[in-house]
Scaffold this motif. Structure first.
Motif, PDB file in Angstrom:
ATOM      1  N   GLY A  73       0.894  -1.016  -0.100  1.00  0.00           N
ATOM      2  CA  GLY A  73      -0.027  -0.052   0.140  1.00  0.00           C
ATOM      3  C   GLY A  73       0.969   1.185  -0.069  1.00  0.00           C
ATOM      4  O   GLY A  73       2.050   1.283   0.381  1.00  0.00           O
ATOM      5  N   ALA A  74       0.308   2.276  -0.591  1.00  0.00           N
ATOM      6  CA  ALA A  74       0.950   3.827  -0.613  1.00  0.00           C
ATOM      7  C   ALA A  74      -0.154   4.747  -0.153  1.00  0.00           C
ATOM      8  O   ALA A  74      -1.368   4.442  -0.276  1.00  0.00           O
ATOM      9  CB  ALA A  74       1.808   3.800  -1.706  1.00  0.00           C
ATOM     10  N   TYR A  75       0.288   5.795   0.172  1.00  0.00           N
ATOM     11  CA  TYR A  75      -0.464   6.946   0.366  1.00  0.00           C
ATOM     12  C   TYR A  75       0.054   8.064  -0.789  1.00  0.00           C
ATOM     13  O   TYR A  75       1.129   8.086  -1.426  1.00  0.00           O
ATOM     14  CB  TYR A  75      -0.225   7.572   1.853  1.00  0.00           C
ATOM     15  N   THR A  76      -0.862   9.130  -0.836  1.00  0.00           N
ATOM     16  CA  THR A  76      -0.543  10.171  -1.694  1.00  0.00           C
ATOM     17  C   THR A  76      -0.480  11.504  -1.170  1.00  0.00           C
ATOM     18  O   THR A  76      -1.779  11.702  -0.339  1.00  0.00           O
ATOM     19  CB  THR A  76      -1.576  10.055  -2.822  1.00  0.00           C
ATOM     20  N   TYR A  77       0.264  12.456  -1.366  1.00  0.00           N
ATOM     21  CA  TYR A  77       0.324  13.724  -0.854  1.00  0.00           C
ATOM     22  C   TYR A  77       0.837  14.721  -2.008  1.00  0.00           C
ATOM     23  O   TYR A  77       1.811  14.781  -2.463  1.00  0.00           O
ATOM     24  CB  TYR A  77       1.312  13.943   0.275  1.00  0.00           C
ATOM     25  N   ARG A  78      -0.120  15.396  -2.562  1.00  0.00           N
ATOM     26  CA  ARG A  78       0.194  16.536  -3.562  1.00  0.00           C
ATOM     27  C   ARG A  78       0.554  16.005  -4.728  1.00  0.00           C
ATOM     28  O   ARG A  78       1.756  16.516  -5.260  1.00  0.00           O
ATOM     29  CB  ARG A  78       0.680  17.771  -2.873  1.00  0.00           C
ATOM     30  N   GLY A  79       0.221  15.091  -5.141  1.00  0.00           N
ATOM     31  CA  GLY A  79       0.764  14.240  -6.459  1.00  0.00           C
ATOM     32  C   GLY A  79       1.973  13.448  -6.152  1.00  0.00           C
ATOM     33  O   GLY A  79       2.565  12.719  -6.998  1.00  0.00           O
ATOM     34  N   ILE A  80       2.703  13.076  -4.907  1.00  0.00           N
ATOM     35  CA  ILE A  80       3.761  12.283  -4.422  1.00  0.00           C
ATOM     36  C   ILE A  80       3.109  11.194  -3.793  1.00  0.00           C
ATOM     37  O   ILE A  80       2.490  11.060  -2.751  1.00  0.00           O
ATOM     38  CB  ILE A  80       4.631  13.253  -3.794  1.00  0.00           C
ATOM     39  N   GLN A  81       3.601   9.916  -4.321  1.00  0.00           N
ATOM     40  CA  GLN A  81       3.022   8.526  -3.822  1.00  0.00           C
ATOM     41  C   GLN A  81       4.160   7.959  -3.053  1.00  0.00           C
ATOM     42  O   GLN A  81       5.358   7.910  -3.590  1.00  0.00           O
ATOM     43  CB  GLN A  81       2.493   7.590  -5.023  1.00  0.00           C
ATOM     44  N   PHE A  82       4.015   7.389  -1.942  1.00  0.00           N
ATOM     45  CA  PHE A  82       4.992   6.908  -1.007  1.00  0.00           C
ATOM     46  C   PHE A  82       4.502   5.839  -0.269  1.00  0.00           C
ATOM     47  O   PHE A  82       3.094   6.041   0.393  1.00  0.00           O
ATOM     48  CB  PHE A  82       5.641   8.136  -0.122  1.00  0.00           C
ATOM     49  N   VAL A  83       5.295   5.377   0.439  1.00  0.00           N
ATOM     50  CA  VAL A  83       4.841   4.513   1.965  1.00  0.00           C
ATOM     51  C   VAL A  83       5.153   5.136   2.971  1.00  0.00           C
ATOM     52  O   VAL A  83       6.199   5.615   3.210  1.00  0.00           O
ATOM     53  CB  VAL A  83       5.751   3.087   1.785  1.00  0.00           C
ATOM     54  N   PRO A  84       3.935   5.399   3.839  1.00  0.00           N
ATOM     55  CA  PRO A  84       4.307   6.375   4.938  1.00  0.00           C
ATOM     56  C   PRO A  84       4.823   5.848   6.248  1.00  0.00           C
ATOM     57  O   PRO A  84       4.731   4.607   6.418  1.00  0.00           O
ATOM     58  CB  PRO A  84       2.629   6.668   5.404  1.00  0.00           C
ATOM     59  N   SER A  85       5.307   6.636   6.882  1.00  0.00           N
ATOM     60  CA  SER A  85       5.542   6.518   8.470  1.00  0.00           C
ATOM     61  C   SER A  85       4.198   6.689   9.405  1.00  0.00           C
ATOM     62  O   SER A  85       3.400   7.196   8.855  1.00  0.00           O
ATOM     63  CB  SER A  85       6.895   7.131   8.842  1.00  0.00           C
ATOM     64  N   TRP A  86       4.456   6.333  10.570  1.00  0.00           N
ATOM     65  CA  TRP A  86       3.462   6.665  11.567  1.00  0.00           C
ATOM     66  C   TRP A  86       3.225   8.107  11.495  1.00  0.00           C
ATOM     67  O   TRP A  86       1.948   8.657  11.526  1.00  0.00           O
ATOM     68  CB  TRP A  86       3.736   6.037  12.667  1.00  0.00           C
ATOM     69  N   GLY A  87       4.170   8.864  11.645  1.00  0.00           N
ATOM     70  CA  GLY A  87       3.820  10.330  12.174  1.00  0.00           C
ATOM     71  C   GLY A  87       4.471  11.225  10.970  1.00  0.00           C
ATOM     72  O   GLY A  87       4.280  12.377  10.899  1.00  0.00           O
ATOM     73  N   GLY A  88       4.857  10.681   9.643  1.00  0.00           N
ATOM     74  CA  GLY A  88       5.288  11.629   8.484  1.00  0.00           C
ATOM     75  C   GLY A  88       6.528  12.399   8.791  1.00  0.00           C
ATOM     76  O   GLY A  88       6.538  13.479   8.343  1.00  0.00           O
ATOM     77  N   ASP A  89       7.430  12.053   9.607  1.00  0.00           N
ATOM     78  CA  ASP A  89       8.428  12.561  10.026  1.00  0.00           C
ATOM     79  C   ASP A  89       9.802  11.957   9.361  1.00  0.00           C
ATOM     80  O   ASP A  89       9.692  10.726   8.891  1.00  0.00           O
ATOM     81  CB  ASP A  89       8.620  12.679  11.264  1.00  0.00           C
ATOM     82  N   MET A  90      11.021  12.454   9.409  1.00  0.00           N
ATOM     83  CA  MET A  90      12.254  12.005   8.805  1.00  0.00           C
ATOM     84  C   MET A  90      12.853  11.189   9.553  1.00  0.00           C
ATOM     85  O   MET A  90      13.546  10.345   8.948  1.00  0.00           O
ATOM     86  CB  MET A  90      12.984  13.183   8.473  1.00  0.00           C
ATOM     87  N   PHE A  91      12.721  11.352  10.758  1.00  0.00           N
ATOM     88  CA  PHE A  91      13.457  10.291  11.799  1.00  0.00           C
ATOM     89  C   PHE A  91      12.964   8.912  11.435  1.00  0.00           C
ATOM     90  O   PHE A  91      13.921   7.990  11.478  1.00  0.00           O
ATOM     91  CB  PHE A  91      13.146  10.769  13.372  1.00  0.00           C
ATOM     92  N   GLU A  92      11.848   8.564  11.592  1.00  0.00           N
ATOM     93  CA  GLU A  92      11.373   7.438  11.233  1.00  0.00           C
ATOM     94  C   GLU A  92      11.755   6.776   9.820  1.00  0.00           C
ATOM     95  O   GLU A  92      11.886   5.597   9.684  1.00  0.00           O
ATOM     96  CB  GLU A  92       9.693   7.181  11.503  1.00  0.00           C
ATOM     97  N   ALA A  93      11.574   7.767   9.018  1.00  0.00           N
ATOM     98  CA  ALA A  93      11.818   7.237   7.583  1.00  0.00           C
ATOM     99  C   ALA A  93      13.195   6.871   7.222  1.00  0.00           C
ATOM    100  O   ALA A  93      13.510   6.090   6.592  1.00  0.00           O
ATOM    101  CB  ALA A  93      11.190   8.343   6.566  1.00  0.00           C
ATOM    102  N   LEU A  94      14.270   7.826   7.803  1.00  0.00           N
ATOM    103  CA  LEU A  94      15.424   7.757   7.200  1.00  0.00           C
ATOM    104  C   LEU A  94      16.478   7.483   8.060  1.00  0.00           C
ATOM    105  O   LEU A  94      17.670   7.293   7.727  1.00  0.00           O
ATOM    106  CB  LEU A  94      15.763   9.276   6.615  1.00  0.00           C
ATOM    107  N   MET A  95      16.427   7.221   9.444  1.00  0.00           N
ATOM    108  CA  MET A  95      17.587   7.228  10.424  1.00  0.00           C
ATOM    109  C   MET A  95      18.088   5.761  10.132  1.00  0.00           C
ATOM    110  O   MET A  95      19.293   5.690  10.037  1.00  0.00           O
ATOM    111  CB  MET A  95      17.283   7.280  11.851  1.00  0.00           C
ATOM    112  N   PRO A  96      17.398   4.794   9.917  1.00  0.00           N
ATOM    113  CA  PRO A  96      18.035   3.311   9.765  1.00  0.00           C
ATOM    114  C   PRO A  96      18.946   3.561   8.587  1.00  0.00           C
ATOM    115  O   PRO A  96      20.180   2.779   8.358  1.00  0.00           O
ATOM    116  CB  PRO A  96      16.919   2.586   9.472  1.00  0.00           C
TER     117      PRO A  96
END
Length: 505
Positions: A285-308
């Protein structure tokens, strides 16, 4: 009002940072950020505090620290060495002192894990919170131990003189102690990891069990980590790489939750397809925000998405999964800060609240959390609705946006020029820079700055700069043949429901 007008004019008039100046600017940020890390260290124990005041005065160090903070100091020393900020000898001294301090800490013998909070001045486990005197039942977090274990892997590979001690500390750590094979049902082919456990009865919600049948039972958290784009995946990675958790667990976490009305309490309805990997059914599954499609984190933050991604080269190993999702996440953050909310700046992740305390910040529209990790002080809430199951809410009007510099640094591999320009404006326009580098957070419309430094956030900055300026410093120190053999094939076999080359920045 005059302050606000000055900020707006500065945003408009400041020229973009020349590309040639980027390495010099980033090197200066690394030098100053490292100064804040050193200032947090207690000389008696070699352990860092969780945070320190903006003037770096020793008396402003916090009276608590965590396994993540200790790990962050050690990987930051590796980055500082490889960038050329400090000598190899000085880096070795910092790491050696931290390892010695770590060796003296009490830990849970049957799992090999460390407690979540220690006094950095004495190394004792905290049972009374130093800031307000409330009692704390000692807790052992899966994710915090994940970051410490990642740092020990880095140290073991980066410093031959510390290899033996780092190995002695790392080897007993068993992430299988957190792994519940029946988390998604007895018939589901893979399980999930718990948030952590207590080894004495807590007041919080708990489940008594022992997944390794080693030692007495413990009190596990009632929650599992059940989504893919979140920072606890570092614990999953290590457990799989060490042979403590089955590889199929990688696919047991949800990319998004199902698109049926049973899940209509979530932020938005996902779009995707069903597939199977290693016998595990997966909804891509994926979400969409202003034409950008992505797999979301819980909070929509960079730490969850990119720290690993600081440790595991996810985009390289999973070109059709993380290699698509990380750039999309960064594009969404930039879109939000510059064009949707129109803050003039971007980078949203949990950090200090400029008006006091600590808060979760994110791009609400890019997270699963229906309550939202907001991007502003006013907690403006986005509600897209859930297809035919739930109507959406009104468009939010954004207020005093809170930008967190560490979030921008995490984006360096995916939008370097945008990162450099963003940081240059934060420094020049908003007073967001001090003796230890960028302060932890700034509310951009009021110009209110959280003038303190957090060990975790500074360590993320150092890790990102180590990879950018130090020829992949943290990646090189973390990745071993064992880790690559275990993880790369898992990432390579999956295709997220994320288009390639979208949202270029």
């Amino acid at each position: 009002m005059r302050r606000l007008l000055a900020v707006v004019l500065a945003i408009v008039l400041l020229p973009a940072a020349p590309a040639a100046a980027a390495p010099d600017a980033l090197r200066t940020y690394a030098k100053d950020t490292w100064r804040s890390m050193v200032a947090m260290v207690d000389p008696a124990t070699g352990l860092p505090a969780d945070n320190i005041g903006g003037d770096l005065a020793p008396g402003s160090r916090s009276a608590y620290t965590s396994p993540t903070n200790i790990g962050g100091l050690m990987w930051s020393a590796v980055a500082a060495r490889d960038i050329g900020v400090i000598s190899r000898r000085d880096a070795s001294k910092v790491v050696g002192a931290a390892l010695d301090g770590l060796s003296g800490l009490d830990r849970h013998d049957d799992s090999g894990m460390f407690y979540n909070w220690y006094d950095p001045r004495t190394g004792t486990v905290i049972t009374t919170w130093p800031e307000d005197g409330t009692p704390r039942t000692p807790f052992l977090s899966s994710v915090d131990n994940g970051w410490l274990a990642a740092a020990l892997v880095v140290v073991r590979n980066a410093f031959p003189e510390h290899r033996a001690l780092a190995s002695r500390l790392l080897t007993p750590m068993d992430f299988g102690f957190y792994y519940n094979p029946a988390a998604r049902g007895e018939d589901f082919p893979a399980g999930l990891i718990r948030g952590g456990f207590w080894d004495t009865p807590p007041t919080e919600c708990s489940v008594v069990d022992n997944y390794r049948d080693r030692g007495p039972d413990v009190w596990y958290t009632c929650n599992h980590y059940d989504i893919a784009v979140t920072e606890p995946r570092i614990a999953s990675y290590l457990g799989i790489a060490f042979g403590q958790i089955p590889p199929a667990h990688y696919f047991a976490t949800q990319r998004t939750f199902p698109a049926t009305c049973d899940w209509d309490w979530l932020e938005q309805q996902a779009v995707g397809f069903h597939t199977t990997h290693l016998g595990v059914p997966v909804f891509e599954g994926a979400y969409t925000y202003r034409g950008i499609q992505f797999v979301p984190s819980w909070g929509g933050d960079m730490f969850e998405a990119l720290m690993p991604d600081l440790f595991v080269p996810e985009a390289k190993w999973g070109p059709r999964s993380w290699g698509r999702n990380h750039p999309a996440t960064v594009a969404g953050q930039i879109e939000h800060g510059l064009r949707d909310a129109k803050y003039g700046y971007w980078g949203f992740s949990p950090a200090s609240n400029p008006f006091g305390g600590y808060s979760v910040w994110g791009v609400d529209a890019m997270g699963m959390d229906p309550g939202g990790y907001p991007s502003d002080v006013e907690s403006s809430n986005y509600d897209a609705g859930f297809g035919d199951c739930r109507a959406g809410g009104p468009e939010p009007t954004y207020g005093d946006g809170v930008v967190t510099p560490h979030a921008a640094f995490l984006a360096l591999p995916y939008a370097k020029r945008a990162v450099v320009d963003n940081l240059a404006k934060l420094k020049a326009n908003l007073g967001a820079y001090g003796p230890g580098g960028f302060y932890d957070a700034v509310a951009v419309r009021s110009g209110t700055v959280a003038e303190r430094y957090l060990a975790l956030d500074q360590a993320m900055i150092m890790g990102a700069l180590g990879n950018e300026l130090g020829d992949g410093s943290i990646h090189r120190a973390f990745v071993t043949p064992q880790i690559e053999r275990a993880l790369r094939p898992l990432m390579a076999m999956e295709t997220f429901n994320v288009p390639a080359r979208q949202g270029a920045v």
